[in-house]
Write an enzyme that holds these catalytic residues in place. Structure first.
Site, PDB file in Angstrom:
ATOM      1  N   ASP A  60       0.829  -1.204   0.000  1.00 14.59           N
ATOM      2  CA  ASP A  60       0.000   0.000   0.000  1.00 14.59           C
ATOM      3  C   ASP A  60       0.868   1.260   0.000  1.00 14.59           C
ATOM      4  O   ASP A  60       1.899   1.314   0.683  1.00 14.59           O
ATOM      5  CB  ASP A  60      -0.885  -0.008   1.260  1.00 14.59           C
ATOM      6  CG  ASP A  60      -1.870   1.135   1.267  1.00 14.59           C
ATOM      7  OD1 ASP A  60      -2.795   1.107   0.439  1.00 14.59           O
ATOM      8  OD2 ASP A  60      -1.705   2.063   2.079  1.00 14.59           O
ATOM      9  N   GLU A  83       1.727  -0.428  -4.953  1.00 18.27           N
ATOM     10  CA  GLU A  83       0.782   0.632  -5.304  1.00 18.27           C
ATOM     11  C   GLU A  83       1.606   1.896  -5.504  1.00 18.27           C
ATOM     12  O   GLU A  83       1.937   2.600  -4.555  1.00 18.27           O
ATOM     13  CB  GLU A  83      -0.254   0.833  -4.183  1.00 18.27           C
ATOM     14  CG  GLU A  83      -1.383   1.728  -4.645  1.00 18.27           C
ATOM     15  CD  GLU A  83      -2.063   2.538  -3.548  1.00 18.27           C
ATOM     16  OE1 GLU A  83      -3.093   3.139  -3.830  1.00 18.27           O
ATOM     17  OE2 GLU A  83      -1.543   2.581  -2.408  1.00 18.27           O
TER      18      GLU A  83
HETATM   19  C1  NOJ Z   1      -4.365   3.136  -0.851  1.00 12.50           C
HETATM   20  C2  NOJ Z   1      -5.540   2.241  -0.609  1.00 12.50           C
HETATM   21  O1  NOJ Z   1      -5.871   1.579  -1.802  1.00 12.50           O
HETATM   22  C3  NOJ Z   1      -6.647   3.119  -0.085  1.00 12.50           C
HETATM   23  O2  NOJ Z   1      -7.865   2.430  -0.021  1.00 12.50           O
HETATM   24  C4  NOJ Z   1      -6.227   3.671   1.248  1.00 12.50           C
HETATM   25  O3  NOJ Z   1      -7.209   4.571   1.695  1.00 12.50           O
HETATM   26  C5  NOJ Z   1      -4.890   4.404   1.175  1.00 12.50           C
HETATM   27  N1  NOJ Z   1      -3.908   3.687   0.403  1.00 12.50           N
HETATM   28  C6  NOJ Z   1      -4.311   4.610   2.547  1.00 12.50           C
HETATM   29  O4  NOJ Z   1      -3.877   3.393   3.084  1.00 12.50           O
END
Ligand code: NOJ
Length: 536
Positions: free
Chosen positions: A209, A259
Protein backbone atom coordinates in the site's frame (compact mmCIF):
# COMPACT_ATOMS: atom_id res chain seq x y z
CA UNK A 1 -10.85 -25.53 -14.98
CA UNK A 2 -9.04 -25.15 -18.33
CA UNK A 3 -5.59 -26.73 -18.72
CA UNK A 4 -2.72 -24.27 -18.42
CA UNK A 5 -1.45 -22.77 -21.62
CA UNK A 6 1.97 -24.28 -22.43
CA UNK A 7 3.14 -21.07 -24.11
CA UNK A 8 2.86 -19.14 -20.85
CA UNK A 9 5.88 -18.35 -18.74
CA UNK A 10 6.76 -20.29 -15.63
CA UNK A 11 6.85 -17.09 -13.58
CA UNK A 12 3.12 -17.13 -12.89
CA UNK A 13 2.99 -13.47 -11.95
CA UNK A 14 4.23 -12.31 -15.34
CA UNK A 15 0.88 -13.04 -16.95
CA UNK A 16 -1.52 -13.89 -14.14
CA UNK A 17 -5.08 -12.67 -13.77
CA UNK A 18 -5.47 -11.55 -10.18
CA UNK A 19 -8.89 -11.01 -8.61
CA UNK A 20 -9.18 -8.37 -5.91
CA UNK A 21 -11.39 -9.26 -2.95
CA UNK A 22 -12.58 -6.46 -0.68
CA UNK A 23 -13.49 -8.79 2.21
CA UNK A 24 -16.08 -6.47 3.76
CA UNK A 25 -18.20 -6.63 0.62
CA UNK A 26 -17.50 -9.97 -1.04
CA UNK A 27 -19.67 -12.45 0.89
CA UNK A 28 -20.99 -12.52 4.44
CA UNK A 29 -20.71 -15.97 6.00
CA UNK A 30 -22.12 -15.20 9.45
CA UNK A 31 -24.96 -13.00 8.26
CA UNK A 32 -24.13 -9.88 10.27
CA UNK A 33 -24.05 -7.60 7.22
CA UNK A 34 -20.26 -7.47 6.89
CA UNK A 35 -18.37 -9.74 4.54
CA UNK A 36 -15.92 -12.17 6.13
CA UNK A 37 -13.52 -15.03 5.52
CA UNK A 38 -16.23 -17.65 5.99
CA UNK A 39 -18.09 -15.93 3.15
CA UNK A 40 -15.00 -15.94 0.95
CA UNK A 41 -14.32 -19.61 1.67
CA UNK A 42 -17.85 -20.54 0.67
CA UNK A 43 -17.57 -18.58 -2.56
CA UNK A 44 -14.07 -19.67 -3.63
CA UNK A 45 -15.56 -21.92 -6.33
CA UNK A 46 -16.91 -18.78 -8.04
CA UNK A 47 -13.33 -17.57 -8.42
CA UNK A 48 -12.03 -20.93 -9.59
CA UNK A 49 -14.82 -21.19 -12.17
CA UNK A 50 -14.19 -17.64 -13.28
CA UNK A 51 -10.67 -18.80 -14.15
CA UNK A 52 -8.43 -16.35 -12.30
CA UNK A 53 -4.96 -17.33 -11.09
CA UNK A 54 -4.70 -15.49 -7.80
CA UNK A 55 -6.73 -13.55 -5.27
CA UNK A 56 -5.56 -10.33 -3.64
CA UNK A 57 -7.25 -9.52 -0.34
CA UNK A 58 -7.39 -5.90 0.74
CA UNK A 59 -6.40 -5.69 4.44
CA UNK A 60 -8.05 -8.28 6.61
CA UNK A 61 -6.10 -7.42 9.76
CA UNK A 62 -7.36 -6.20 13.11
CA UNK A 63 -8.48 -2.64 12.48
CA UNK A 64 -10.93 -0.01 13.75
CA UNK A 65 -11.91 0.32 10.03
CA UNK A 66 -11.62 4.07 9.93
CA UNK A 67 -10.21 3.67 6.42
CA UNK A 68 -11.69 0.32 5.44
CA UNK A 69 -8.90 -1.68 7.09
CA UNK A 70 -6.02 0.46 5.77
CA UNK A 71 -5.66 1.50 9.40
CA UNK A 72 -4.01 -1.63 10.77
CA UNK A 73 -3.90 -2.22 14.53
CA UNK A 74 -2.16 -5.60 14.31
CA UNK A 75 -0.60 -6.99 11.13
CA UNK A 76 -0.54 -10.52 12.52
CA UNK A 77 -4.20 -10.81 13.55
CA UNK A 78 -7.37 -11.05 11.49
CA UNK A 79 -10.06 -8.56 12.38
CA UNK A 80 -12.73 -10.35 14.45
CA UNK A 81 -15.40 -9.05 12.05
CA UNK A 82 -13.67 -11.08 9.32
CA UNK A 83 -12.70 -14.18 11.28
CA UNK A 84 -9.56 -15.68 12.77
CA UNK A 85 -5.99 -16.41 11.76
CA UNK A 86 -6.88 -20.07 11.69
CA UNK A 87 -9.60 -19.33 9.12
CA UNK A 88 -7.16 -17.30 7.03
CA UNK A 89 -4.76 -20.23 7.01
CA UNK A 90 -7.57 -22.56 5.97
CA UNK A 91 -8.63 -20.13 3.28
CA UNK A 92 -5.08 -19.99 1.87
CA UNK A 93 -4.96 -23.80 1.76
CA UNK A 94 -8.43 -24.14 0.22
CA UNK A 95 -7.60 -21.54 -2.40
CA UNK A 96 -4.39 -23.42 -3.23
CA UNK A 97 -6.37 -26.63 -3.65
CA UNK A 98 -8.46 -24.81 -6.27
CA UNK A 99 -5.33 -23.52 -8.04
CA UNK A 100 -5.66 -20.01 -6.62
CA UNK A 101 -2.71 -18.17 -5.12
CA UNK A 102 -3.26 -15.65 -2.34
CA UNK A 103 -1.84 -12.13 -2.17
CA UNK A 104 -2.12 -10.14 1.05
CA UNK A 105 -2.06 -6.37 1.42
CA UNK A 106 0.65 -4.81 3.59
CA UNK A 107 0.26 -1.20 4.72
CA UNK A 108 3.75 0.01 5.62
CA UNK A 109 3.32 3.78 5.43
CA UNK A 110 1.09 4.09 8.48
CA UNK A 111 -0.61 2.16 11.27
CA UNK A 112 -3.87 2.63 13.09
CA UNK A 113 -3.84 5.00 16.06
CA UNK A 114 -4.90 1.85 17.98
CA UNK A 115 -1.68 0.02 17.07
CA UNK A 116 0.36 -0.87 20.17
CA UNK A 117 3.30 1.24 18.99
CA UNK A 118 1.22 4.37 18.66
CA UNK A 119 -0.51 3.84 22.01
CA UNK A 120 2.95 3.47 23.57
CA UNK A 121 4.20 6.59 21.77
CA UNK A 122 1.32 8.67 23.11
CA UNK A 123 1.84 7.37 26.63
CA UNK A 124 5.63 7.81 26.61
CA UNK A 125 5.69 11.52 25.80
CA UNK A 126 7.96 13.92 23.89
CA UNK A 127 11.53 12.83 23.20
CA UNK A 128 10.85 9.17 24.01
CA UNK A 129 12.17 6.26 21.93
CA UNK A 130 8.52 5.20 21.41
CA UNK A 131 7.78 8.49 19.64
CA UNK A 132 10.82 8.10 17.39
CA UNK A 133 9.03 5.37 15.45
CA UNK A 134 6.61 8.04 14.20
CA UNK A 135 7.02 11.64 13.09
CA UNK A 136 6.34 13.65 16.24
CA UNK A 137 7.41 17.30 16.22
CA UNK A 138 6.83 20.50 18.16
CA UNK A 139 4.58 22.96 16.33
CA UNK A 140 5.48 26.31 14.84
CA UNK A 141 4.20 29.70 15.99
CA UNK A 142 4.76 31.31 19.36
CA UNK A 143 3.04 28.55 21.31
CA UNK A 144 3.59 25.71 18.88
CA UNK A 145 0.01 26.17 17.78
CA UNK A 146 0.82 25.78 14.07
CA UNK A 147 1.58 22.46 12.37
CA UNK A 148 5.28 21.67 11.84
CA UNK A 149 5.03 21.97 8.06
CA UNK A 150 2.65 22.65 5.20
CA UNK A 151 2.48 19.21 3.61
CA UNK A 152 -0.61 18.42 1.58
CA UNK A 153 -2.61 15.35 2.53
CA UNK A 154 -3.34 12.40 0.28
CA UNK A 155 -6.94 12.73 1.45
CA UNK A 156 -7.36 16.54 1.52
CA UNK A 157 -7.33 18.34 4.85
CA UNK A 158 -4.59 18.44 7.48
CA UNK A 159 -1.53 16.18 7.73
CA UNK A 160 -0.69 16.95 11.37
CA UNK A 161 -2.65 16.42 14.56
CA UNK A 162 -1.71 17.87 17.93
CA UNK A 163 -1.71 15.67 21.01
CA UNK A 164 -2.51 16.96 24.53
CA UNK A 165 1.15 17.41 25.52
CA UNK A 166 1.56 19.89 22.65
CA UNK A 167 3.47 17.79 20.10
CA UNK A 168 2.13 17.12 16.63
CA UNK A 169 2.28 13.87 14.64
CA UNK A 170 2.28 13.39 10.90
CA UNK A 171 -0.44 11.50 9.03
CA UNK A 172 -0.61 11.66 5.25
CA UNK A 173 -4.11 10.15 5.44
CA UNK A 174 -6.54 10.46 8.38
CA UNK A 175 -5.48 11.37 11.95
CA UNK A 176 -6.27 7.73 12.81
CA UNK A 177 -3.44 6.64 10.46
CA UNK A 178 -0.17 7.99 11.92
CA UNK A 179 2.78 7.69 9.54
CA UNK A 180 5.67 5.47 10.55
CA UNK A 181 9.22 6.78 10.52
CA UNK A 182 10.96 4.64 7.93
CA UNK A 183 14.38 5.98 8.96
CA UNK A 184 13.93 4.02 12.22
CA UNK A 185 15.42 0.51 12.36
CA UNK A 186 12.49 -0.88 14.40
CA UNK A 187 10.10 0.03 11.61
CA UNK A 188 12.16 -1.80 9.02
CA UNK A 189 12.71 -4.83 11.23
CA UNK A 190 9.05 -5.10 12.12
CA UNK A 191 7.86 -5.04 8.52
CA UNK A 192 10.45 -7.55 7.42
CA UNK A 193 9.12 -9.80 10.14
CA UNK A 194 5.52 -9.24 9.07
CA UNK A 195 6.47 -10.24 5.52
CA UNK A 196 8.02 -13.45 6.82
CA UNK A 197 4.92 -14.08 8.95
CA UNK A 198 2.63 -14.09 5.90
CA UNK A 199 5.02 -15.83 3.53
CA UNK A 200 5.38 -18.58 6.17
CA UNK A 201 1.60 -18.98 5.99
CA UNK A 202 1.75 -19.75 2.32
CA UNK A 203 0.83 -16.50 0.66
CA UNK A 204 2.25 -16.12 -2.84
CA UNK A 205 2.52 -12.37 -2.89
CA UNK A 206 2.17 -9.05 -1.16
CA UNK A 207 0.51 -5.89 -2.38
CA UNK A 208 2.29 -2.86 -0.95
CA UNK A 209 0.00 0.00 0.00
CA UNK A 210 1.10 3.58 -0.75
CA UNK A 211 4.44 2.14 -1.80
CA UNK A 212 6.02 5.41 -2.93
CA UNK A 213 5.21 7.38 0.24
CA UNK A 214 7.20 5.64 2.99
CA UNK A 215 10.40 7.71 3.04
CA UNK A 216 10.10 11.36 4.06
CA UNK A 217 12.41 14.31 3.54
CA UNK A 218 14.66 14.08 6.66
CA UNK A 219 14.11 17.73 7.59
CA UNK A 220 10.35 17.51 6.91
CA UNK A 221 10.82 20.74 4.97
CA UNK A 222 7.96 22.78 3.55
CA UNK A 223 6.82 22.21 0.02
CA UNK A 224 6.07 24.63 -2.78
CA UNK A 225 4.20 22.79 -5.50
CA UNK A 226 5.93 23.05 -8.87
CA UNK A 227 9.11 24.49 -7.31
CA UNK A 228 10.51 21.99 -4.84
CA UNK A 229 11.08 18.27 -5.24
CA UNK A 230 8.27 16.52 -3.43
CA UNK A 231 9.18 15.94 0.24
CA UNK A 232 7.38 12.63 0.66
CA UNK A 233 6.51 11.13 -2.71
CA UNK A 234 9.16 8.89 -4.27
CA UNK A 235 12.19 9.70 -2.11
CA UNK A 236 15.30 7.80 -3.23
CA UNK A 237 15.79 6.15 0.19
CA UNK A 238 12.73 4.00 -0.38
CA UNK A 239 14.50 1.72 -2.83
CA UNK A 240 16.77 0.43 -0.15
CA UNK A 241 13.71 -0.78 1.75
CA UNK A 242 12.43 -2.68 -1.26
CA UNK A 243 15.80 -4.26 -1.94
CA UNK A 244 15.76 -5.77 1.53
CA UNK A 245 12.15 -6.87 1.07
CA UNK A 246 13.01 -8.53 -2.23
CA UNK A 247 15.71 -10.60 -0.55
CA UNK A 248 13.05 -11.92 1.85
CA UNK A 249 10.50 -12.59 -0.89
CA UNK A 250 13.10 -14.51 -2.88
CA UNK A 251 13.57 -16.95 -0.02
CA UNK A 252 9.89 -17.87 -0.23
CA UNK A 253 9.36 -17.41 -3.97
CA UNK A 254 6.91 -14.61 -3.11
CA UNK A 255 6.15 -11.65 -5.32
CA UNK A 256 5.31 -8.00 -4.81
CA UNK A 257 2.92 -5.64 -6.46
CA UNK A 258 3.43 -2.02 -5.50
CA UNK A 259 0.78 0.63 -5.30
CA UNK A 260 2.89 3.26 -7.04
CA UNK A 261 1.01 6.31 -8.35
CA UNK A 262 3.79 8.10 -10.26
CA UNK A 263 3.24 9.78 -13.62
CA UNK A 264 6.99 9.83 -14.41
CA UNK A 265 7.78 6.64 -16.33
CA UNK A 266 11.45 6.56 -15.50
CA UNK A 267 10.86 7.08 -11.77
CA UNK A 268 8.10 4.44 -11.81
CA UNK A 269 10.36 1.88 -13.48
CA UNK A 270 12.94 2.26 -10.71
CA UNK A 271 10.60 0.35 -8.40
CA UNK A 272 10.70 -2.55 -10.83
CA UNK A 273 14.43 -3.04 -11.07
CA UNK A 274 15.37 -6.72 -10.85
CA UNK A 275 16.25 -6.55 -7.16
CA UNK A 276 13.15 -4.57 -6.12
CA UNK A 277 9.43 -5.12 -6.76
CA UNK A 278 8.26 -7.67 -9.31
CA UNK A 279 5.31 -5.59 -10.47
CA UNK A 280 3.44 -2.36 -9.79
CA UNK A 281 -0.08 -1.23 -10.63
CA UNK A 282 -0.41 0.61 -13.90
CA UNK A 283 -2.55 3.54 -12.84
CA UNK A 284 -1.89 5.49 -16.02
CA UNK A 285 -3.95 2.89 -17.88
CA UNK A 286 -6.69 2.99 -15.23
CA UNK A 287 -6.89 6.79 -15.45
CA UNK A 288 -6.78 6.87 -19.25
CA UNK A 289 -9.95 8.00 -21.05
CA UNK A 290 -11.73 5.72 -23.54
CA UNK A 291 -10.04 7.36 -26.51
CA UNK A 292 -8.07 5.43 -29.11
CA UNK A 293 -5.06 7.74 -29.34
CA UNK A 294 -4.69 8.10 -25.59
CA UNK A 295 -5.14 4.39 -25.00
CA UNK A 296 -2.59 3.45 -27.63
CA UNK A 297 -0.10 5.93 -26.26
CA UNK A 298 -0.62 4.67 -22.72
CA UNK A 299 -0.12 1.07 -23.84
CA UNK A 300 3.04 1.99 -25.76
CA UNK A 301 4.43 4.07 -22.90
CA UNK A 302 3.66 1.31 -20.43
CA UNK A 303 5.46 -1.33 -22.45
CA UNK A 304 8.39 1.01 -23.14
CA UNK A 305 8.84 1.90 -19.46
CA UNK A 306 8.76 -1.73 -18.34
CA UNK A 307 11.09 -3.09 -21.03
CA UNK A 308 14.44 -1.80 -19.70
CA UNK A 309 13.84 -3.37 -16.28
CA UNK A 310 12.37 -6.60 -17.76
CA UNK A 311 9.28 -6.31 -15.59
CA UNK A 312 5.85 -7.32 -16.87
CA UNK A 313 3.22 -4.61 -17.15
CA UNK A 314 0.01 -4.83 -15.14
CA UNK A 315 -3.38 -3.74 -16.50
CA UNK A 316 -6.02 -2.40 -14.15
CA UNK A 317 -9.39 -0.85 -14.98
CA UNK A 318 -10.71 -0.35 -11.47
CA UNK A 319 -10.24 -1.11 -7.80
CA UNK A 320 -11.74 -0.27 -4.41
CA UNK A 321 -10.60 3.37 -4.67
CA UNK A 322 -11.91 4.42 -8.08
CA UNK A 323 -15.16 4.80 -9.99
CA UNK A 324 -16.42 1.52 -11.43
CA UNK A 325 -15.59 0.96 -15.08
CA UNK A 326 -19.12 0.68 -16.52
CA UNK A 327 -20.08 4.02 -14.95
CA UNK A 328 -16.86 5.82 -15.83
CA UNK A 329 -16.90 4.77 -19.48
CA UNK A 330 -20.50 5.97 -19.84
CA UNK A 331 -19.66 9.52 -18.78
CA UNK A 332 -18.80 12.54 -20.92
CA UNK A 333 -15.33 12.49 -19.31
CA UNK A 334 -14.18 8.87 -19.32
CA UNK A 335 -10.86 9.56 -17.57
CA UNK A 336 -10.42 8.87 -13.87
CA UNK A 337 -9.20 11.60 -11.55
CA UNK A 338 -9.70 11.73 -7.77
CA UNK A 339 -9.84 15.53 -7.93
CA UNK A 340 -12.86 15.69 -10.22
CA UNK A 341 -15.12 13.13 -8.54
CA UNK A 342 -18.55 14.65 -7.84
CA UNK A 343 -22.00 13.44 -6.76
CA UNK A 344 -24.53 12.94 -9.52
CA UNK A 345 -22.18 12.91 -12.54
CA UNK A 346 -24.44 11.52 -15.27
CA UNK A 347 -23.51 8.27 -17.01
CA UNK A 348 -24.99 6.35 -19.93
CA UNK A 349 -24.72 2.86 -18.43
CA UNK A 350 -25.57 1.02 -21.61
CA UNK A 351 -22.71 2.73 -23.41
CA UNK A 352 -20.40 2.35 -20.43
CA UNK A 353 -21.15 -1.36 -20.18
CA UNK A 354 -20.52 -1.91 -23.89
CA UNK A 355 -17.17 -0.20 -23.48
CA UNK A 356 -16.37 -2.10 -20.29
CA UNK A 357 -16.94 -5.35 -22.20
CA UNK A 358 -14.63 -4.20 -24.99
CA UNK A 359 -12.09 -3.01 -22.42
CA UNK A 360 -12.14 -6.45 -20.80
CA UNK A 361 -11.01 -8.07 -24.06
CA UNK A 362 -8.48 -5.33 -24.72
CA UNK A 363 -6.97 -5.62 -21.25
CA UNK A 364 -6.84 -9.41 -21.20
CA UNK A 365 -5.02 -9.44 -24.56
CA UNK A 366 -2.24 -7.06 -23.50
CA UNK A 367 1.18 -8.38 -22.47
CA UNK A 368 1.51 -8.83 -18.72
CA UNK A 369 -0.80 -9.48 -15.80
CA UNK A 370 -4.33 -8.22 -15.24
CA UNK A 371 -6.13 -7.17 -12.05
CA UNK A 372 -9.89 -7.66 -11.80
CA UNK A 373 -11.79 -5.97 -9.01
CA UNK A 374 -14.67 -7.91 -7.44
CA UNK A 375 -17.90 -7.10 -9.26
CA UNK A 376 -16.08 -6.10 -12.43
CA UNK A 377 -16.87 -9.57 -13.77
CA UNK A 378 -20.54 -8.74 -13.10
CA UNK A 379 -20.36 -5.34 -14.80
CA UNK A 380 -21.45 -3.60 -11.58
CA UNK A 381 -21.90 0.14 -11.90
CA UNK A 382 -20.88 2.67 -9.27
CA UNK A 383 -23.70 2.83 -6.70
CA UNK A 384 -25.18 6.06 -5.40
CA UNK A 385 -24.84 5.98 -1.64
CA UNK A 386 -27.45 7.99 0.29
CA UNK A 387 -25.67 10.83 2.14
CA UNK A 388 -26.55 9.42 5.58
CA UNK A 389 -24.92 6.07 4.74
CA UNK A 390 -21.59 7.36 3.39
CA UNK A 391 -18.66 5.96 5.39
CA UNK A 392 -15.52 6.85 3.47
CA UNK A 393 -13.22 9.37 5.20
CA UNK A 394 -12.28 10.77 1.79
CA UNK A 395 -15.80 12.17 1.55
CA UNK A 396 -15.75 13.78 4.98
CA UNK A 397 -12.26 15.17 4.63
CA UNK A 398 -13.16 16.84 1.34
CA UNK A 399 -15.83 18.85 3.14
CA UNK A 400 -18.47 16.79 1.40
CA UNK A 401 -17.60 17.62 -2.23
CA UNK A 402 -15.95 14.26 -2.99
CA UNK A 403 -18.56 11.47 -2.94
CA UNK A 404 -15.90 9.12 -1.57
CA UNK A 405 -15.22 5.53 -2.53
CA UNK A 406 -18.20 3.72 -1.05
CA UNK A 407 -19.95 3.57 -4.42
CA UNK A 408 -17.51 0.94 -5.67
CA UNK A 409 -17.50 -0.99 -2.37
CA UNK A 410 -21.13 -2.09 -2.17
CA UNK A 411 -21.69 -5.74 -1.14
CA UNK A 412 -21.87 -8.10 -4.12
CA UNK A 413 -25.15 -9.52 -5.45
CA UNK A 414 -25.00 -13.32 -5.61
CA UNK A 415 -28.63 -14.45 -5.84
CA UNK A 416 -31.25 -12.34 -7.58
CA UNK A 417 -34.20 -13.44 -5.42
CA UNK A 418 -32.56 -13.74 -1.99
CA UNK A 419 -32.55 -11.05 0.71
CA UNK A 420 -29.57 -8.72 0.20
CA UNK A 421 -29.11 -10.58 -3.11
CA UNK A 422 -27.59 -13.49 -1.22
CA UNK A 423 -24.69 -11.41 0.11
CA UNK A 424 -25.26 -12.63 3.66
CA UNK A 425 -26.59 -15.80 5.20
CA UNK A 426 -28.42 -13.97 7.99
CA UNK A 427 -30.58 -11.01 8.94
CA UNK A 428 -27.81 -8.40 9.07
CA UNK A 429 -28.39 -5.43 6.78
CA UNK A 430 -25.41 -5.02 4.42
CA UNK A 431 -22.97 -2.44 5.79
CA UNK A 432 -23.52 -0.35 2.66
CA UNK A 433 -26.94 -0.29 0.98
CA UNK A 434 -27.32 -2.23 -2.26
CA UNK A 435 -29.25 -0.50 -5.07
CA UNK A 436 -32.82 -1.67 -5.66
CA UNK A 437 -32.14 -2.71 -9.27
CA UNK A 438 -29.16 -5.01 -8.71
CA UNK A 439 -31.00 -8.34 -9.11
CA UNK A 440 -30.03 -8.19 -12.78
CA UNK A 441 -26.35 -8.19 -11.85
CA UNK A 442 -26.61 -11.20 -9.51
CA UNK A 443 -24.22 -14.07 -10.14
CA UNK A 444 -27.00 -16.68 -10.47
CA UNK A 445 -28.78 -14.64 -13.11
CA UNK A 446 -25.59 -14.01 -15.07
CA UNK A 447 -24.58 -17.67 -14.83
CA UNK A 448 -27.64 -18.60 -16.85
CA UNK A 449 -27.21 -15.86 -19.46
CA UNK A 450 -24.85 -16.53 -22.39
CA UNK A 451 -24.64 -12.79 -23.08
CA UNK A 452 -23.83 -11.67 -19.55
CA UNK A 453 -20.67 -9.93 -18.45
CA UNK A 454 -19.87 -12.94 -16.26
CA UNK A 455 -20.10 -15.32 -19.23
CA UNK A 456 -17.90 -12.97 -21.26
CA UNK A 457 -15.24 -12.92 -18.54
CA UNK A 458 -15.37 -16.70 -18.03
CA UNK A 459 -15.06 -17.37 -21.74
CA UNK A 460 -12.28 -14.84 -22.16
CA UNK A 461 -10.33 -16.17 -19.19
CA UNK A 462 -10.67 -19.77 -20.41
CA UNK A 463 -9.37 -18.75 -23.85
CA UNK A 464 -6.57 -16.74 -22.27
CA UNK A 465 -5.47 -19.91 -20.45
CA UNK A 466 -5.62 -22.24 -23.41
CA UNK A 467 -4.95 -20.31 -26.62
CA UNK A 468 -1.25 -19.65 -27.28
CA UNK A 469 -0.15 -16.04 -27.52
CA UNK A 470 -1.72 -14.41 -24.45
CA UNK A 471 0.16 -13.12 -21.42
CA UNK A 472 3.77 -12.04 -21.39
CA UNK A 473 5.49 -11.39 -24.71
CA UNK A 474 5.59 -8.99 -27.63
CA UNK A 475 2.79 -6.85 -29.06
CA UNK A 476 2.75 -5.59 -32.66
CA UNK A 477 0.29 -2.94 -33.84
CA UNK A 478 -1.51 -3.70 -37.08
CA UNK A 479 -2.49 -1.09 -39.64
CA UNK A 480 -6.08 -0.06 -38.89
CA UNK A 481 -8.50 2.77 -39.57
CA UNK A 482 -8.29 5.86 -37.40
CA UNK A 483 -9.86 5.09 -34.04
CA UNK A 484 -9.45 1.33 -34.34
CA UNK A 485 -6.86 -0.38 -32.17
CA UNK A 486 -5.58 -3.64 -33.66
CA UNK A 487 -2.57 -5.64 -32.56
CA UNK A 488 -1.18 -9.13 -32.75
CA UNK A 489 0.54 -11.07 -30.06
CA UNK A 490 2.52 -14.19 -30.94
CA UNK A 491 1.14 -17.13 -32.93
CA UNK A 492 -1.42 -15.14 -34.88
CA UNK A 493 -3.46 -14.10 -31.87
CA UNK A 494 -5.07 -10.75 -32.74
CA UNK A 495 -7.14 -8.24 -30.79
CA UNK A 496 -9.11 -5.44 -32.40
CA UNK A 497 -11.13 -2.73 -30.67
CA UNK A 498 -13.37 -0.27 -32.47
CA UNK A 499 -13.41 3.10 -30.71
CA UNK A 500 -15.01 4.97 -33.62
CA UNK A 501 -18.69 5.75 -34.16
CA UNK A 502 -19.08 3.47 -37.21
CA UNK A 503 -18.63 -0.27 -37.78
CA UNK A 504 -15.12 -1.35 -38.78
CA UNK A 505 -14.02 -4.32 -40.89
CA UNK A 506 -12.21 -7.10 -39.04
CA UNK A 507 -8.58 -7.70 -40.00
CA UNK A 508 -7.91 -10.92 -41.99
CA UNK A 509 -8.34 -13.99 -39.79
CA UNK A 510 -8.92 -17.72 -39.88
CA UNK A 511 -11.07 -17.90 -36.76
CA UNK A 512 -13.18 -15.56 -34.69
CA UNK A 513 -12.41 -16.51 -31.08
CA UNK A 514 -14.60 -14.10 -29.13
CA UNK A 515 -16.32 -10.74 -29.44
CA UNK A 516 -17.45 -8.42 -26.65
CA UNK A 517 -20.81 -7.91 -28.43
CA UNK A 518 -22.58 -9.12 -31.56
CA UNK A 519 -21.06 -8.29 -34.95
CA UNK A 520 -23.18 -6.40 -37.51
CA UNK A 521 -25.16 -8.57 -39.94
CA UNK A 522 -22.42 -8.11 -42.55
CA UNK A 523 -19.73 -9.25 -40.13
CA UNK A 524 -18.14 -5.94 -39.18
CA UNK A 525 -17.20 -4.80 -35.68
CA UNK A 526 -19.68 -2.29 -34.18
CA UNK A 527 -18.52 0.81 -32.25
CA UNK A 528 -17.20 0.19 -28.74
CA UNK A 529 -16.79 -3.50 -29.42
CA UNK A 530 -13.70 -5.72 -29.35
CA UNK A 531 -12.83 -9.04 -30.96
CA UNK A 532 -10.21 -11.72 -30.51
CA UNK A 533 -9.17 -13.38 -33.74
CA UNK A 534 -6.84 -16.12 -34.81
CA UNK A 535 -4.83 -15.22 -37.91
CA UNK A 536 -2.29 -17.27 -39.84
C1 NOJ B 1 -4.37 3.14 -0.85
C2 NOJ B 1 -5.54 2.24 -0.61
O1 NOJ B 1 -5.87 1.58 -1.80
C3 NOJ B 1 -6.65 3.12 -0.08
O2 NOJ B 1 -7.86 2.43 -0.02
C4 NOJ B 1 -6.23 3.67 1.25
O3 NOJ B 1 -7.21 4.57 1.70
C5 NOJ B 1 -4.89 4.40 1.17
N1 NOJ B 1 -3.91 3.69 0.40
C6 NOJ B 1 -4.31 4.61 2.55
O4 NOJ B 1 -3.88 3.39 3.08
Amino acid sequence: MAAPNPSRTTDWWRDAVIYQVYPRSFADGDGDGTGDLAGVRARLPHLAELGVDAVWFTPWYASPMVDGGYDVADYRAIDPAFGTLDEAEKLIAEAAALGLRVIVDIVPNHVSDRHAWFRAALAAGPGSPERARFHFRPGRGTDGELPPNDWPSQFSGNTWTRVPDGEWYLHLFTPEQPDLNWAHPDVRREHEDVLRFWFERGVAGVRIDSAALLAKDPGLRDFVEGVDPHPYIDQDEIHDVYRSWRAIADIYGGVFVGEVWLPDAERFARYLRPDELHTAFNFNFLACPWEPGRLRRTIDDTLAEHAPVHAPATWVLCNHDVTRTATRYGRADTAFDFATKRFGTPSDLELGTRRARAAALLTLALPGSVYLYQGEELGLPEADIPPDRVQDPMHFRSGGTDPGRDGCRVPLPWEAEAPAYGFGAGPGEPWLPQPADWARYAVDRQNADPDSMLTLYRTALALRRTVPGFGDGPLTWLPAADGVLAFTRTQGLTCVVNLTHTPAPLPPHTELLLTSGPLTPDGTLPPDTAAWLQAD
